[in-house]
Design a protein around this motif. Sequence first.
Motif, mmCIF file in Angstrom:
data_model
loop_
_atom_site.group_PDB
_atom_site.id
_atom_site.type_symbol
_atom_site.label_atom_id
_atom_site.label_comp_id
_atom_site.label_asym_id
_atom_site.label_seq_id
_atom_site.Cartn_x
_atom_site.Cartn_y
_atom_site.Cartn_z
ATOM 1 N N GLY A 1 -7.249 -3.466 -8.869
ATOM 2 C CA GLY A 1 -6.621 -4.712 -8.435
ATOM 3 C C GLY A 1 -5.359 -4.519 -7.620
ATOM 4 N N PRO B 1 -3.845 -2.893 -4.096
ATOM 5 C CA PRO B 1 -3.988 -2.185 -2.830
ATOM 6 C C PRO B 1 -2.872 -1.143 -2.678
ATOM 7 C CG PRO B 1 -3.696 -4.586 -2.502
ATOM 8 C CD PRO B 1 -3.382 -4.278 -3.933
ATOM 9 N N GLN C 1 -5.123 -15.132 -4.981
ATOM 10 C CA GLN C 1 -5.738 -13.815 -5.160
ATOM 11 C C GLN C 1 -6.365 -13.629 -6.529
ATOM 12 O OE1 GLN C 1 -3.224 -10.535 -3.055
ATOM 13 N NE2 GLN C 1 -1.809 -12.116 -3.722
ATOM 14 N N LEU D 1 2.852 -8.449 -5.712
ATOM 15 C CA LEU D 1 2.530 -9.657 -4.942
ATOM 16 C C LEU D 1 1.091 -9.662 -4.452
ATOM 17 C CD1 LEU D 1 5.772 -9.801 -2.738
ATOM 18 C CD2 LEU D 1 5.339 -10.920 -4.935
ATOM 19 N N ASP D 2 0.490 -8.481 -4.318
ATOM 20 C CA ASP D 2 -0.795 -8.385 -3.623
ATOM 21 C C ASP D 2 -1.900 -7.878 -4.528
ATOM 22 O OD1 ASP D 2 0.673 -6.039 -3.796
ATOM 23 O OD2 ASP D 2 -0.033 -5.228 -1.891
ATOM 24 N N GLY D 3 -3.129 -8.326 -4.218
ATOM 25 C CA GLY D 3 -4.305 -7.844 -4.924
ATOM 26 C C GLY D 3 -4.671 -8.701 -6.120
ATOM 27 N N GLU D 4 -5.809 -8.360 -6.698
ATOM 28 C CA GLU D 4 -6.304 -9.136 -7.846
ATOM 29 C C GLU D 4 -5.379 -9.006 -9.051
ATOM 30 O OE1 GLU D 4 -8.037 -6.983 -6.067
ATOM 31 O OE2 GLU D 4 -9.948 -7.864 -5.420
ATOM 32 N N ARG D 5 -4.543 -7.976 -9.048
ATOM 33 C CA ARG D 5 -3.599 -7.794 -10.164
ATOM 34 C C ARG D 5 -2.250 -8.459 -9.875
ATOM 35 N NH1 ARG D 5 -1.157 -2.342 -12.962
ATOM 36 N NH2 ARG D 5 -0.241 -2.187 -10.882
ATOM 37 N N ALA D 6 -2.187 -9.302 -8.823
ATOM 38 C CA ALA D 6 -0.931 -10.011 -8.502
ATOM 39 C C ALA D 6 -0.386 -10.687 -9.752
ATOM 40 C CB ALA D 6 -1.180 -11.038 -7.413
#
Lengths: 126, 284
Positions: A14, A16, A102, B195-200
Amino acid sequence: MDVMTKAAKRMIPGTPVFDGDSAQQGYAINAMCYSFNDDACRKEFVADEEAYMEKFGLTDEQRQAVRDRSVLGMLAAGGNVYYLAKLAGILGLNVQDLGGLQTGMSTEDFKAKLLAQGLTERRVAQ
Amino acid sequence: MSKVIGGLFSSHVPAIGNAIAKGLQQDPYWKPFFDGFDPVKEWVKQAKPDVVVVFYNDHGLNFFLDKMPTFAIGAAPEYANEDEGWGLPLFPTFQGHQDLSWHIIESVIADEFDPVTCQKMTVDHGLAMPLALAWPGVSEWPFKLVPININTVQHPLPSPKRCFDLGRAVGRALASWGGDERIMVCGTGGLSHQLDGERAGHLNPEYDRFCIDNLSRDPEALLNHSSLDIVELAGSQGVEILNWIGARGAMLGSVKELSSNYHIPISNTAAATVLLESCEMAEA
């Protein structure tokens, strides 16, 4: 002679990891977002998104992600969140909105999830 | 002789700028964070640093991916806070200290670091925010600035150890400077956030407490993780702790924690503020 090959990448679920491959793949969309530091550029984008994306030579995948307002799509196309945050501002999205988009949650649910972890710990030396 | 009198370590979330602009310091959401700066405001009033050396990460204002330095040191006459894309109110321009900047550059290069040097440099919230919180509402900053930028944007990032060693080299440069300035160091960013990704929204209070608790007494404990370990533990922007590690490295002697404040959530971030004082100053 051995051919140099890239080492296997470490994957973090999850999450990047914006590395050289992403930086190369995402150059155009990140360059467009970098231009948004200038208010005149923000206005030019708003006036004609397609023409502005053309000007920066975004890939088809990047353009589609921008049209779809797909944050995960922009990331998959090499976007970096430090630059994408400037586009988010133009679109009226804050980082809680981005979090919701997201993770498949509403902004309210995303905020509630953060608040549910709320705590304050303070020390002051005497 | 110049002295490093203390260190300020703080998150730099852009939304804080909005809260300052709207006067939300007493708002229930914001108060637990702003209150963490009360001891800092008092301390800078008493300690009166003449120079602040800030370890921070640029957020796509001064640097783009066309040229992305791992370490960059400002040597400019002044550093303007410019629009980062959101049209937020801007902080006053910072005055540089070019002689000290070049002394630091010469000294760290002699110590085998290879920084980019910048005679023109703009600075963003990542640098300005903690200073705006420590000196609220000033129309002119009462100190000169030396900015040191660490790449936390494009991997591979420098290792925590490399950042700490750079800080040590900067600390040696400050110790060998012939001026009589009172110098504060500052490390900005973090703590855990993504802030980014599915783990935000990822937060990690356990790792954050580990960092805060060890910052004063055993900063080298923070060097046992790699930068990617920190991304995994603290989130993809939690790795901004590298700036704290660099700044802590620049405090060569023993230190005392004067205050620490840890609050969840500010925006998507576990926000922290830690003030350390150099012990020789405390005894003086």
